[in-house]
Motif scaffolding. Structure first.
Motif, PDB file in Angstrom:
ATOM      1  N   ARG A   1       1.105   2.952  -4.236  1.00  0.00           N
ATOM      2  CA  ARG A   1       0.869   1.506  -4.218  1.00  0.00           C
ATOM      3  C   ARG A   1       1.702   0.750  -3.195  1.00  0.00           C
ATOM      4  O   ARG A   1       1.228  -0.249  -2.645  1.00  0.00           O
ATOM      5  CB  ARG A   1       1.148   0.891  -5.605  1.00  0.00           C
ATOM      6  N   CYS A   2       2.936   1.177  -2.961  1.00  0.00           N
ATOM      7  CA  CYS A   2       3.794   0.319  -2.133  1.00  0.00           C
ATOM      8  C   CYS A   2       4.924   1.121  -1.507  1.00  0.00           C
ATOM      9  O   CYS A   2       5.858   1.529  -2.198  1.00  0.00           O
ATOM     10  CB  CYS A   2       4.365  -0.818  -2.969  1.00  0.00           C
TER      11      CYS A   2
ATOM     12  N   GLY B   1       0.822  -1.194   0.000  1.00  0.00           N
ATOM     13  CA  GLY B   1       0.000   0.000   0.000  1.00  0.00           C
ATOM     14  C   GLY B   1       0.861   1.251   0.000  1.00  0.00           C
ATOM     15  O   GLY B   1       2.017   1.232   0.434  1.00  0.00           O
ATOM     16  N   GLY B   2       0.303   2.332  -0.506  1.00  0.00           N
ATOM     17  CA  GLY B   2       1.035   3.580  -0.610  1.00  0.00           C
ATOM     18  C   GLY B   2       0.787   4.497   0.574  1.00  0.00           C
ATOM     19  O   GLY B   2       0.229   4.093   1.599  1.00  0.00           O
ATOM     20  N   LEU B   3       1.212   5.735   0.420  1.00  0.00           N
ATOM     21  CA  LEU B   3       0.987   6.725   1.468  1.00  0.00           C
ATOM     22  C   LEU B   3      -0.492   7.081   1.553  1.00  0.00           C
ATOM     23  O   LEU B   3      -1.144   7.279   0.518  1.00  0.00           O
ATOM     24  CB  LEU B   3       1.790   7.991   1.172  1.00  0.00           C
ATOM     25  N   PRO B   4      -1.029   7.195   2.761  1.00  0.00           N
ATOM     26  CA  PRO B   4      -2.394   7.720   2.881  1.00  0.00           C
ATOM     27  C   PRO B   4      -2.464   9.136   2.314  1.00  0.00           C
ATOM     28  O   PRO B   4      -1.466   9.866   2.288  1.00  0.00           O
ATOM     29  CB  PRO B   4      -2.635   7.713   4.392  1.00  0.00           C
ATOM     30  N   GLU B   5      -3.637   9.497   1.869  1.00  0.00           N
ATOM     31  CA  GLU B   5      -3.814  10.818   1.275  1.00  0.00           C
ATOM     32  C   GLU B   5      -3.365  11.914   2.236  1.00  0.00           C
ATOM     33  O   GLU B   5      -3.745  11.932   3.407  1.00  0.00           O
ATOM     34  CB  GLU B   5      -5.276  11.034   0.898  1.00  0.00           C
ATOM     35  N   GLY B   6      -2.515  12.800   1.731  1.00  0.00           N
ATOM     36  CA  GLY B   6      -2.018  13.912   2.521  1.00  0.00           C
ATOM     37  C   GLY B   6      -0.823  13.603   3.389  1.00  0.00           C
ATOM     38  O   GLY B   6      -0.270  14.508   4.030  1.00  0.00           O
TER      39      GLY B   6
END
Length: 278
Positions: free
Chosen positions: A152-153, A105-110
């Motif tokens: 994504r990661c 998973g990538g960075l959460p928004e913000g």
């Protein structure tokens, strides 16, 4: 060519234009013994039905893709992710593979907190590892190329993946060595050796790197031999590290998807012998 294909596995997404029955027929006809499956088409077909189909064709399921996406900041979203990953573990066990590939998973928004996002991945592994082990499934952390870190990661190198995996027993958490994502990193040979010595290599996936990358970059994997990756050197490195498992070809490429799937499977097997073996 059949004897040369003893370790070859073809990931379902490489020839996504083929139905699962057609893919099994193609692989059996070519003498390819392994198949990597994806959750969405398996869910549509039915996991139990898919397991019977693959078994009846004498094929081995080398991995199920994908679980993961653990990095949400919202507690409710994290709980949903954990529930989905337990379902993914159950699906992996049902189709008969011991490897569930995880995209973290990538960075959460913000957010700009990469370290914090990676720590949430570790927290998820701690909760899911025992559940997976009880069902005969190992969680396989896949590092993705740094261009995917934001969305994504957040695990971008094999060293980062190992740092997470090594917090847990090797039979619970391993790593994926994927040539497309790791070919650029000069530290990879030593990290492959480190992973192999600890019994952490859960899967070995191959695809080539071609440029220019397409818009969106996700669908830019190249057919074996078309790009910049020394695929044979990677294969020799994982072999030297003690990995004797499947070599799974995973290519996302719309140009391949537009062609006859059985012909793409045949071409991929030929390219594997030419560019990965030897």
């Amino acid at each position: 060519m059949t004897g040369d294909l003893a370790r070859l596995s073809l990931n379902q997404e490489t020839v996504r234009q083929l139905s699962l029955p057609a893919l099994c027929e193609a692989l059996t006809g070519l003498g390819v013994p392994g198949v990597g499956l994806w959750r969405e088409p398996v869910q549509r077909y039915g996991p139990e039905k898919a397991a019977r189909l693959v078994r009846d064709h004498g094929l081995t399921v080398t991995s199920l893709c994908r679980g993961g996406f653990f990095t949400a900041g919202d507690p409710a979203a994290r709980r949903r992710a954990l529930d989905d990953n337990r379902a993914a573990v159950d699906e992996a066990a049902t189709v008969g593979t011991d490897t569930l590939v995880l995209v973290s998973g990538g960075l959460p928004e913000g957010s700009r907190d990469l370290a914090g996002a990676r720590e949430r991945v570790a927290e998820a592994l701690a909760e899911l590892g025992p559940y997976a082990r009880e069902r005969g499934v190992r969680l396989a952390v896949e590092p993705l190329h740094p261009m995917y870190a934001s969305d994504r990661c957040v695990v971008s190198t094999l060293g980062q993946a190992l740092a997470l995996a090594e917090r847990f027993p090797a039979d619970e958490v391993g790593v994926v060595v994927d040539t497309y994502h790791l070919w650029w990193d000069e530290r990879v040979p030593e990290q492959i050796a480190r992973a192999g010595a600890a019994g952490r290599i859960a899967a070995f996936q191959v695809a080539d790197w071609v440029t220019p990358l397409p818009e969106g970059v996700l669908l830019g994997r190249g057919q074996l031999g078309d790009g910049s990756v020394d695929l044979r050197a990677f294969r020799r490195a994982v072999d030297a590290a003690g990995y004797g498992g499947a070599v799974e070809v995973e290519i996302f490429n719309p140009a391949l998807w537009e062609r006859d799937g059985t012909e793409v499977a045949r071409e991929t097997a030929e390219r594997y012998v030419r560019h990965v073996l030897g």
